[in-house]
Design a protein around this motif. Structure first.
Motif, PDB file in Angstrom:
ATOM      1  N   HIS A 172      -4.045   0.758  -8.633  1.00 44.95           N
ATOM      2  CA  HIS A 172      -2.959  -0.278  -8.091  1.00 44.95           C
ATOM      3  C   HIS A 172      -2.301  -1.077  -9.053  1.00 44.95           C
ATOM      4  O   HIS A 172      -3.049  -1.412  -9.847  1.00 44.95           O
ATOM      5  N   TYR A 201      -1.702   4.486   0.682  1.00 50.00           N
ATOM      6  CA  TYR A 201      -3.055   4.547   1.240  1.00 50.00           C
ATOM      7  C   TYR A 201      -3.003   4.826   2.743  1.00 50.00           C
ATOM      8  O   TYR A 201      -2.397   4.397   3.706  1.00 50.00           O
ATOM      9  N   SER A 261       0.708  -1.101  -0.004  1.00 49.93           N
ATOM     10  CA  SER A 261      -0.052   0.057  -0.139  1.00 49.93           C
ATOM     11  C   SER A 261       0.834   1.367  -0.067  1.00 49.93           C
ATOM     12  O   SER A 261       0.464   2.405   0.135  1.00 49.93           O
TER      13      SER A 261
END
Length: 267
Positions: free
Chosen positions: A115, A70, A52
């Motif tokens: 992503h 994130y 992330s």
């Protein structure tokens, strides 16, 4: 003398062409809803942590890669748009699945749009698309099974020989029909391709003729010969499968004569 009349010149009215405004395509609206993500290949580990941070997405409009991260306290997954502290959060799949509530829009957009592992490690569950894919597969299976059901035994043998090799020569007609239906159900795409390939039956014809000794393939697999007198029929081109080359040769003028001769002996 008669006076010449002066012709009055009339100007043509100018018609303005209306300017048609082309509407620019709009980006699809983001749908606010709960979303489910699944690990690919039916992997279901107890837990799997997806990367992330230190990941990048190429922005075509800006022309460069943008860093992604994130953070639960940010309103964007793009680092260059973040403000203040960045509290990194983990993205964890449980038993191969990750459920993301509709309120977590930032995480959803990171997973659904940006992503780099999207489509490789995980996919978004999309029931409508999956249903459409399943319908297409089921229709292919139905087409293949119907074709297999109505197929003549010689063609069935030719198709199964691609899958099973010389084993088909020992199978009964019932066994051939059963295995053909199973093959059509389990691999409908390949079955339908083989069913429309005329070379499949010609290859099978050549193999049967070889098994019965009517013709034979030399030990170096470079020539086909008559089985009775070793007279050469054809050369196998370099880097070609012998029976594929033989099937193509059967379509030539010389090959068609040999084919007719072999066919009489097979009967």
């Amino acid at each position: 003398m008669a006076k010449k009349s002066k012709t009055q010149e009339v100007e043509a009215p100018v018609v303005e062409t209306p300017v048609v405004k082309t509407q620019k395509p709009t980006k699809p609206k983001w749908e606010i809803k709960d979303r489910v993500y699944n690990l690919k290949s039916n992997k279901k580990p107890i837990s799997y942590m997806l990367k992330s941070s230190n990941i990048y997405w190429f922005d075509e409009e800006k022309g460069y890669e943008r860093e992604l991260k994130y953070c639960e306290n940010q309103r964007t997954p793009f680092v260059d748009e973040m403000k203040g502290d960045q509290r990194l959060a983990h993205v964890v799949f449980r038993n191969g699945t990750l459920f993301v509530e509709k309120e977590k829009t930032v995480l959803q957009k990171l997973l659904s749009l940006y992503h780099p592992h999207r489509g490789n490690i995980y996919t978004e569950h999309k029931p409508v698309e999956e249903a459409a894919n399943q319908i297409e597969i089921l229709e292919l299976e139905a087409d293949a099974i119907l074709a297999a059901r109505d197929m003549e035994i010689d063609m069935a043998e030719a198709i199964l020989r691609v899958e099973k090799g010389s084993e088909v020569s020992k199978m009964s007609s019932k066994e051939l029909k059963r295995d053909l239906l199973l093959f059509a159900r389990n691999n409908p795409v390949l079955f339908l391709e083989l069913a429309t390939d005329d070379n499949v039956q010609l290859r099978n014809f050549g193999i049967k003729a070889t098994e019965l000794g009517i013709i034979k393939l030399s030990s170096d697999q470079r020539n086909f010969l008559w089985g009775s007198n070793d007279r050469k029929l054809m050369n196998v081109p370099f880097d070609e499968h012998p029976y594929s080359a033989l099937a193509a040769w059967f379509k030539t003028d010389e090959g068609m004569e040999i084919y007719a001769n072999i066919e009489k002996q097979l009967k």
